[in-house]
Design an enzyme around this catalytic site. Structure first.
Site, PDB file in Angstrom:
ATOM      1  CB  THR A 119      -1.338   0.230   1.160  1.00 51.92           C
ATOM      2  OG1 THR A 119      -1.601   1.014   0.916  1.00 51.92           O
ATOM      3  CG2 THR A 119      -0.438  -0.380   2.700  1.00 51.92           C
ATOM      4  CG  ASP A 120      -0.535   5.118  -1.163  1.00 46.06           C
ATOM      5  OD1 ASP A 120      -1.415   4.620   0.418  1.00 46.06           O
ATOM      6  OD2 ASP A 120      -1.252   5.722  -1.118  1.00 46.06           O
ATOM      7  CD  GLU A 121      -3.614   3.302   4.795  1.00 50.11           C
ATOM      8  OE1 GLU A 121      -3.457   3.670   5.936  1.00 50.11           O
ATOM      9  OE2 GLU A 121      -3.956   4.246   4.805  1.00 50.11           O
ATOM     10  CE1 TYR A 146      -3.606  -2.434   6.304  1.00 51.23           C
ATOM     11  CE2 TYR A 146      -3.334  -0.151   5.486  1.00 51.23           C
ATOM     12  CZ  TYR A 146      -3.243  -1.007   5.574  1.00 51.23           C
ATOM     13  OH  TYR A 146      -3.720  -1.891   3.493  1.00 51.23           O
ATOM     14  CE  LYS A 150      -0.410  -4.636   2.806  1.00 46.39           C
ATOM     15  NZ  LYS A 150      -1.201  -5.664   2.407  1.00 46.39           N
ATOM     16  N   PRO A 201     -20.502  10.621   9.166  1.00 46.65           N
ATOM     17  CG  PRO A 201     -19.340   9.266   9.800  1.00 46.65           C
ATOM     18  CD  PRO A 201     -20.023   9.447   9.113  1.00 46.65           C
TER      19      PRO A 201
HETATM   20  P1  NAD Z   1      -9.843  -6.464   3.046  1.00 47.98           P
HETATM   21  O1  NAD Z   1     -10.419  -6.036   4.174  1.00 47.98           O
HETATM   22  O2  NAD Z   1     -11.620  -6.538   2.255  1.00 47.98           O
HETATM   23  O3  NAD Z   1      -9.982  -8.482   2.852  1.00 47.98           O
HETATM   24  C1  NAD Z   1      -8.962  -8.719   3.402  1.00 47.98           C
HETATM   25  C2  NAD Z   1      -8.845 -10.133   3.124  1.00 47.98           C
HETATM   26  O4  NAD Z   1      -8.504 -11.024   3.591  1.00 47.98           O
HETATM   27  C3  NAD Z   1     -10.683 -10.742   3.208  1.00 47.98           C
HETATM   28  O5  NAD Z   1     -11.239 -12.045   2.027  1.00 47.98           O
HETATM   29  C4  NAD Z   1      -9.337 -11.927   4.707  1.00 47.98           C
HETATM   30  O6  NAD Z   1     -11.135 -12.840   5.290  1.00 47.98           O
HETATM   31  C5  NAD Z   1      -8.618 -11.907   3.719  1.00 47.98           C
HETATM   32  N1  NAD Z   1      -7.898 -12.603   5.738  1.00 47.98           N
HETATM   33  C6  NAD Z   1      -7.938 -12.133   6.598  1.00 47.98           C
HETATM   34  N2  NAD Z   1      -7.189 -12.195   7.926  1.00 47.98           N
HETATM   35  C7  NAD Z   1      -6.733 -13.466   7.028  1.00 47.98           C
HETATM   36  C8  NAD Z   1      -5.900 -13.820   7.914  1.00 47.98           C
HETATM   37  N3  NAD Z   1      -5.065 -14.408   8.704  1.00 47.98           N
HETATM   38  N4  NAD Z   1      -6.138 -15.575   6.789  1.00 47.98           N
HETATM   39  C9  NAD Z   1      -6.254 -15.958   5.215  1.00 47.98           C
HETATM   40  N5  NAD Z   1      -7.126 -14.454   4.749  1.00 47.98           N
HETATM   41  C10 NAD Z   1      -7.444 -13.447   5.923  1.00 47.98           C
HETATM   42  O7  NAD Z   1      -9.541  -5.678   2.544  1.00 47.98           O
HETATM   43  P2  NAD Z   1      -8.528  -5.059   0.718  1.00 47.98           P
HETATM   44  O8  NAD Z   1      -8.732  -3.640   0.690  1.00 47.98           O
HETATM   45  O9  NAD Z   1      -9.517  -5.713   0.412  1.00 47.98           O
HETATM   46  O10 NAD Z   1      -7.572  -5.087   0.659  1.00 47.98           O
HETATM   47  C11 NAD Z   1      -6.098  -6.181  -0.318  1.00 47.98           C
HETATM   48  C12 NAD Z   1      -4.871  -5.819  -0.567  1.00 47.98           C
HETATM   49  O11 NAD Z   1      -4.623  -5.280  -0.555  1.00 47.98           O
HETATM   50  C13 NAD Z   1      -4.518  -5.622   1.638  1.00 47.98           C
HETATM   51  O12 NAD Z   1      -3.349  -6.322   1.459  1.00 47.98           O
HETATM   52  C14 NAD Z   1      -4.466  -5.000   1.913  1.00 47.98           C
HETATM   53  O13 NAD Z   1      -3.150  -3.608   2.522  1.00 47.98           O
HETATM   54  C15 NAD Z   1      -3.943  -3.962   0.220  1.00 47.98           C
HETATM   55  N6  NAD Z   1      -4.338  -2.898  -0.477  1.00 47.98           N
HETATM   56  C16 NAD Z   1      -5.737  -1.900   0.023  1.00 47.98           C
HETATM   57  C17 NAD Z   1      -6.068  -1.177  -0.488  1.00 47.98           C
HETATM   58  C18 NAD Z   1      -7.560  -0.400  -0.392  1.00 47.98           C
HETATM   59  O14 NAD Z   1      -7.262   0.874  -0.608  1.00 47.98           O
HETATM   60  N7  NAD Z   1      -8.717  -0.987   0.350  1.00 47.98           N
HETATM   61  C19 NAD Z   1      -5.626   0.074  -1.277  1.00 47.98           C
HETATM   62  C20 NAD Z   1      -3.861  -0.605  -1.468  1.00 47.98           C
HETATM   63  C21 NAD Z   1      -3.017  -1.857  -1.055  1.00 47.98           C
HETATM   64  O1  DAU Z   2      -4.291   4.333   0.935  1.00 45.57           O
HETATM   65  C1  DAU Z   2      -4.668   3.404   0.670  1.00 45.57           C
HETATM   66  C2  DAU Z   2      -5.148   2.640   2.024  1.00 45.57           C
HETATM   67  O2  DAU Z   2      -6.059   3.437   1.856  1.00 45.57           O
HETATM   68  C3  DAU Z   2      -5.344   0.452   1.968  1.00 45.57           C
HETATM   69  O3  DAU Z   2      -4.074   0.579   2.025  1.00 45.57           O
HETATM   70  C4  DAU Z   2      -5.794   0.579   3.257  1.00 45.57           C
HETATM   71  O4  DAU Z   2      -6.521  -1.053   3.012  1.00 45.57           O
HETATM   72  C5  DAU Z   2      -7.715   1.378   3.311  1.00 45.57           C
HETATM   73  O5  DAU Z   2      -8.797   0.544   3.695  1.00 45.57           O
HETATM   74  C6  DAU Z   2      -7.435   2.993   2.743  1.00 45.57           C
HETATM   75  O6  DAU Z   2      -6.550   3.457   3.916  1.00 45.57           O
HETATM   76  P1  DAU Z   2      -7.445   4.924   3.963  1.00 45.57           P
HETATM   77  O7  DAU Z   2      -7.257   4.772   5.786  1.00 45.57           O
HETATM   78  O8  DAU Z   2      -6.869   6.465   3.508  1.00 45.57           O
HETATM   79  O9  DAU Z   2      -9.262   4.747   3.796  1.00 45.57           O
HETATM   80  P2  DAU Z   2     -10.122   4.863   4.882  1.00 45.57           P
HETATM   81  O10 DAU Z   2     -10.870   4.749   3.701  1.00 45.57           O
HETATM   82  O11 DAU Z   2     -10.704   4.428   6.131  1.00 45.57           O
HETATM   83  O12 DAU Z   2      -9.909   6.464   4.365  1.00 45.57           O
HETATM   84  C7  DAU Z   2     -10.506   7.572   3.814  1.00 45.57           C
HETATM   85  C8  DAU Z   2     -10.497   8.685   3.682  1.00 45.57           C
HETATM   86  O13 DAU Z   2     -11.165   9.175   4.973  1.00 45.57           O
HETATM   87  C9  DAU Z   2      -9.123   9.060   5.096  1.00 45.57           C
HETATM   88  O14 DAU Z   2      -8.810  10.329   5.356  1.00 45.57           O
HETATM   89  C10 DAU Z   2     -10.079   8.963   6.909  1.00 45.57           C
HETATM   90  C11 DAU Z   2     -11.118   9.531   6.289  1.00 45.57           C
HETATM   91  N1  DAU Z   2     -13.087   8.768   6.765  1.00 45.57           N
HETATM   92  C12 DAU Z   2     -12.998   7.640   6.818  1.00 45.57           C
HETATM   93  C13 DAU Z   2     -14.103   6.878   7.786  1.00 45.57           C
HETATM   94  C14 DAU Z   2     -14.520   5.659   7.169  1.00 45.57           C
HETATM   95  C15 DAU Z   2     -13.094   9.729   7.607  1.00 45.57           C
HETATM   96  O15 DAU Z   2     -13.542  10.825   7.663  1.00 45.57           O
HETATM   97  N2  DAU Z   2     -15.276   9.848   8.075  1.00 45.57           N
HETATM   98  C16 DAU Z   2     -15.160   7.935   8.419  1.00 45.57           C
HETATM   99  O16 DAU Z   2     -16.342   7.372   8.967  1.00 45.57           O
END
Ligand code: NAD
Ligand code: DAU
Length: 334
Positions: A119-121, A146, A150, A201
C-alpha cells in the site's frame, strides 16, 4: 492467492478469470469479518477453488499451494486503519507473520513468483498543497499500526528475496473504490449511510487528501507486475486522482440526491495522514499500464452497485457491524 473473498481480492478473481482464459486460481481466505463468500457469487467454479484457512496456519497454508503453482498473490490482510488504532495485534499476526508463512510455503513448493500486495501508506504522509509525490524512492515511514505492519511485510518479502533468492515483486497502490468494499471504509460507509439517511461522519476538517483508483484498474496493474515486473522491484500504482474527503462525501450525497446537512464533522483519527499522492510514472512507462476508469464513471458505477445490492449491504450492517459502529462512532445505527 490469499484474501480472495475480500474487496480487492474478489475483484482480482473476477478480472483474471475473465481476461486470462488459461489461468486457474486457488483462493485461500480465512473469512474474517471482511471476507465474504457473497463477493464470489457467480464466479466460474471450474477455474476457481476456494479454501477456507488462516494464512498463519503453516500446515494448512503449505497444503493449499498446489504442485506446479506459478505464482502466489498475497492479498490477505487486516486492512482498516481505524481498527489497527484500536488494536494492532491481529494486524501484526496476519500481515507480518502471515506473509512470512506464505513466503516459506512458496519456497517449499518452488513457486516461480511471489506478488506482495502492499500500500502507499507504507510511505507515510505528504504535506498539503505541495508538489511532492510518493515514488518508489520514497522512504518507508509508516504512521499507523496498519501501515507499519504492511511496511514490515515488505521487509520480510525483501529478506526472503535477498537471503533465499525468492523471486518477488511488490505493488503499492493508493485508495481503492468500487463494488463490494466493506462499509467501514470511507466511500462505501458514506454511500450506505446516505442511502439510510444516517449522518455521514467526516474526520477532522475533512480536507485530508486521498488518491483514489477504481479497483479493476488496480487489479490490472497487479497482473502487469506479475507478468512483466522485475524481481526485487516495487511498483507504485495510482490514477493521478487526488480528492479531499469532503468533496468525495459531497459528490456521493449529490449523486444520491441527499442533503449536505447529513454531513457530521467528528473527532479526527489519531495520527491521521494528511495527504497521499502517487507518481505512477514507473508502472506507466515500464509496464505500459494505464487506468481505464475515470473518477466520475467509477464513482457513478460504484454508487449504482450499492443501490442495486442493498441486501449485500444490509447483511453486513446487521449484527457485529452495529457493535463496531457504536464503538467507533459513539452513535448507534438506526
Ligand atoms: P479486505 O479487508 O476487504 O479483505 C481482506 C481479506 O483477507 C478478507 O477476505 C479476509 O477474510 C482475508 N484475511 C484476513 N486475515 C486473514 C488471515 N489471517 N488468513 C487468511 N485470510 C485472511 O481488504 P482489501 O481492501 O481487499 O485489501 C486487500 C489487500 O490490498 C490488502 O493486503 C491491503 O493491505 C491491500 N491494499 C488495499 C487498498 C485499499 O484501498 N483497500 C489499497 C492498497 C492496498
Ligand atoms: O491508501 C491505501 C489505503 O487506503 C489502504 O492500504 C487501506 O487498506 C485502506 O483502508 C485505505 O486507508 P485510508 O485510511 O486512507 O482509508 P479510509 O477509507 O479508512 O479513509 C479514507 C479517508 O477518509 C481518510 O482520510 C479518513 C477519512 N474518513 C474515513 C472514515 C472511515 C472519514 O473522514 N470518516 C470515516 O468515517
Amino acid at each position: 492467492m490469499t484474501g480472495g473473498a475480500g474487496f480487492i481480492g474478489s475483484a482480482f478473481v473476477r478480472l483474471v478469470l475473465e481476461e486470462q482464459p488459461d489461468v486457474s486460481i486457488v483462493d485461500y481466505d480465512a473469512l474474517t469479518y471482511a471476507g465474504n463468500l457473497e463477493n464470489l457469487a457467480g464466479v466460474d467454479g471450474t477455474r476457481h477453488t476456494f479454501i477456507k484457512g488462516d494464512i498463519c496456519d503453516r500446515e494448512a497454508m503449505l497444503a493449499a499451494v498446489p504442485d506446479g503453482c506459478d505464482a502466489i498473490f498475497n492479498f490477505a490482510a487486516e486492512s482498516h486503519v481505524d481498527r489497527s488504532i484500536h488494536s494492532a495485534d491481529e494486524f501484526l499476526r496476519t500481515n507480518v507473520i502471515g506473509t512470512q508463512v506464505l513466503l516459506d510455503a512458496a519456497r517449499a513448493k518452488g513457486v516461480r513468483r511471489f506478488v506482495q500486495i502492499s500500500t502507499d501508506e507504507v510511505m507515510g504522509t505528504l504535506p498539503d498543497d505541495s508538489d511532492d509525490y510518493f515514488t518508489e524512492a520514497s522512504p518507508l515511514q509508516p504512521n499507523s499500526p496498519y501501515a507499519a505492519s504492511k511496511a514490515a511485510a515488505e521487509f520480510v518479502v525483501r529478506a526472503a528475496q535477498e537471503t533465499h533468492g525468492v523471486d518477488a515483486v511488490i505493488t503499492r497502490c493508493g485508495n481503492n473504490y468500487g463494488p463490494r468494499q466493506f462499509p467501514e471504509k470511507l466511500i462505501p460507509l458514506m454511500i450506505a449511510n446516505a442511502m439510510n439517511d444516517e449522518p455521514l461522519p467526516v474526520y477532522g476538517d475533512g480536507r485530508n487528501v486521498r488518491d483514489w483508483i477504481y479497483v479493476d484498474d488496480h487489479c490490472r496493474a497487479i497482473w502487469s507486475a506479475y507478468e512483466n515486473g522485475r524481481s526485487g522491484e516495487a511498483y507504485n500504482i495510482g490514477s493521478r486522482n487526488e480528492q479531499e474527503n469532503i468533496n468525495v462525501v459531497k459528490a456521493i450525497l449529490d449523486a444520491l440526491g441527499k442533503p449536505h446537512d447529513l454531513i457530521k464533522y467528528v473527532t479526527d483519527r489519531l495520527g491521521h495522514d494528511r495527504r497521499y499522492a502517487i507518481d505512477p510514472a514507473k508502472v506507466e512507462t515500464e509496464l505500459g499500464w494505464k487506468p481505464q476508469t475515470t473518477w466520475e464513471n467509477g464513482l457513478a458505477a460504484t454508487i449504482k452497485w450499492y443501490q442495486e445490492n442493498q441486501s449485500w449491504v444490509n447483511h453486513i450492517r446487521s449484527g457485529e457491524y452495529k457493535e463496531y459502529y457504536k464503538a467507533m462512532y459513539g452513535t448507534a445505527l438506526g
